[in-house]
Design an enzyme around this catalytic site. Structure first.
Site, short mmCIF file in Angstrom:
data_model
loop_
_atom_site.label_atom_id
_atom_site.label_comp_id
_atom_site.label_asym_id
_atom_site.label_seq_id
_atom_site.Cartn_x
_atom_site.Cartn_y
_atom_site.Cartn_z
N ASP A 1 -8.76 -6.15 4.73
CA ASP A 1 -7.83 -7.11 4.10
C ASP A 1 -7.40 -8.23 5.03
O ASP A 1 -6.86 -9.24 4.57
CB ASP A 1 -6.59 -6.38 3.57
CG ASP A 1 -6.83 -5.71 2.23
OD1 ASP A 1 -7.86 -6.02 1.60
OD2 ASP A 1 -6.00 -4.89 1.81
N SER B 1 0.83 -1.21 0.00
CA SER B 1 0.00 0.00 0.00
C SER B 1 0.86 1.26 0.00
O SER B 1 0.62 2.19 -0.77
CB SER B 1 -0.92 0.01 1.23
OG SER B 1 -1.78 -1.09 1.21
#
EC number: 2.5.1.19
Length: 408
Positions: free
Chosen positions: A291, A23
């Site tokens: 996630d 990310s």
């Protein structure tokens, strides 16, 4: 490649080095493309980050991001700002089923020129890059944070910056805050008050080196391994910060309820299976960290405890419909499980069926979330190579701490 995993005992003391957060890396790669004065260290070695790097450096007119959803969203925004550049962004068959309309509409409102090549609202898309002078746009607040971050990342390069209004309750706040923190780290002024985010324009920045923190999502699988291991097991992971920008760092708090203590030591964390009593049931809202839902659900099943997870609506449009995939695969193992559009409810299981083949649905997290169950029963992970999307060395790393596996 299908892998057969046999029950094994995790080495009592193990050490693993995990590469940078996917990310953070993908956000910083886009910022580096906009501001070449940025130098990056400890970047992710994931497929997604490699796709992102290649796309940002290619002169091709057709760019295929394969399964990389983050790259699709971030690159849509990036190429919309690249004057005199025309590209078609496409991806895998699954990518062509993942919606992009909300982001495209927002960019077009700002003055971009983006059209659909096939199905309205979905990739592939044609982008004609140009200068975007408008600076106000609104988005539904409950969408994937990647749409929001895509706009925020290009905002400082817009002629007049950006004022983004989010309508409704905001999803995945930590990921938005991560993006804002990285912008501030390179000297961009930002503001996030109630549902309004403001980014100031900044033409150039001073040269600087940024080190990416290791990926907390990747750490989740080792938390699961520690939870399912014998008391006293220790797994050391590096490089991590106590005050992380990553929403998935909530793992430390969650897994304490599952018998795993997190000890911070320098730039490392030590996961230690304690003798503390494990919760009989786990109830969590994972709106800010969806996630890690797959890992948590499988851990609870392996421990034989019930769990109720909510805030999971974004999982329906990931690499696969993760809620339905979890239900199907856990039921094969003997779980009693119910899912809705945004919740998962797991009943208490007395037994785990042995030798089950887990289908991974082109989803890296399905493969890695189920692997720790090999500490309890033999298990087969189909299409195990899918882990390369986010963690290419996963199988080598768990083998180094005591897992036994063979290719079949």
């Amino acid at each position: 490649m299908n892998l057969s995993l046999k029950p094994a005992t995790c080495t009592v003391k193990s050490e693993i080095s995990i590469t940078g957060s996917k990310s953070e890396t993908n956000r910083l790669l886009l910022l580096q493309a906009l501001y070449p004065a940025i130098v990056l260290k400890n970047t992710s070695n994931s497929d997604d980050s490699e796709v992102m790097t290649k796309a940002l450096n290619t002169k091709d007119s057709v760019i295929d991001v394969h399964h990389a959803g983050t790259a699709m969203r971030f690159l849509t925004a990036y190429f919309a700002t690249q004057e005199n550049r025309e590209v078609i962004l496409t991806g895998s068959s699954r990518m062509k089923e993942r919606p992009i309309k909300i982001l495209v509409d927002a960019l077009n409102q700002l003055g971009a020129s983006i059209t659909y090549e096939e199905k309205e609202g979905f990739p592939p898309i044609k982008i004609k890059g140009q200068q975007l002078s408008k600076n106000k746009v609104s988005l539904p607040a409950n969408i994937s944070s990647q749409y929001i971050s895509a706009l925020l990342l290009i905002a400082p390069k817009l002629e007049n910056g950006l004022e983004l209004q989010l309508e409704g309750k905001i999803t995945s706040v930590p990921y938005i805050k991560m993006t804002l923190a990285l912008l501030e780290e390179i000297g961009v002024e930002t503001s996030f008050k109630e549902n309004t985010i403001t980014i100031q324009s900044k033409k150039e920045i001073q040269a600087r080196q940024l080190t990416v923190e290791s990926d907390w999502s990747s750490a989740s699988y080792f938390y699961a391994i520690a939870a399912l291991s014998e008391t006293g097991t220790e797994i050391k992971l590096s490089s991590y910060k106590k005050h992380s920008l990553q929403g998935d760092s909530v793992l430390a708090e969650i897994y304490r309820k599952l018998g795993v203590d997190t000890i911070y030591e320098g730039n490392s964390i030590i996961l230690k299976k304690s003798t503390a009593r494990i919760a009989e049931t786990l109830k969590l809202n994972l709106n800010d960290s969806p996630d890690i839902a797959q890992t948590i659900a499988v851990t609870c099943f392996g421990l034989g405890i019930t769990c109720h997870l909510s805030g999971l609506h974004t999982l329906k449009i990931k690499e696969t419909d993760r809620l339905e995939a979890l239900k199907t695969e856990l039921e094969k193992l003997g779980a009693v499980i119910k899912v809705t559009q945004d919740t998962l409810e797991l009943g208490k299981s007395e037994e785990i069926k042995s030798g089950v083949s887990i289908t991974t649905y082109d989803d890296h997290r399905m493969a890695m979330a189920f692997a720790p169950l090999a500490l309890k029963v033999p298990i087969i992970i189909k299409d195990a190579g899918v882990v390369s999307k986010s963690y290419p060395h996963f199988w080598e790393d768990i083998k180094s701490i005591g897992f036994q596996m063979s290719e079949i």
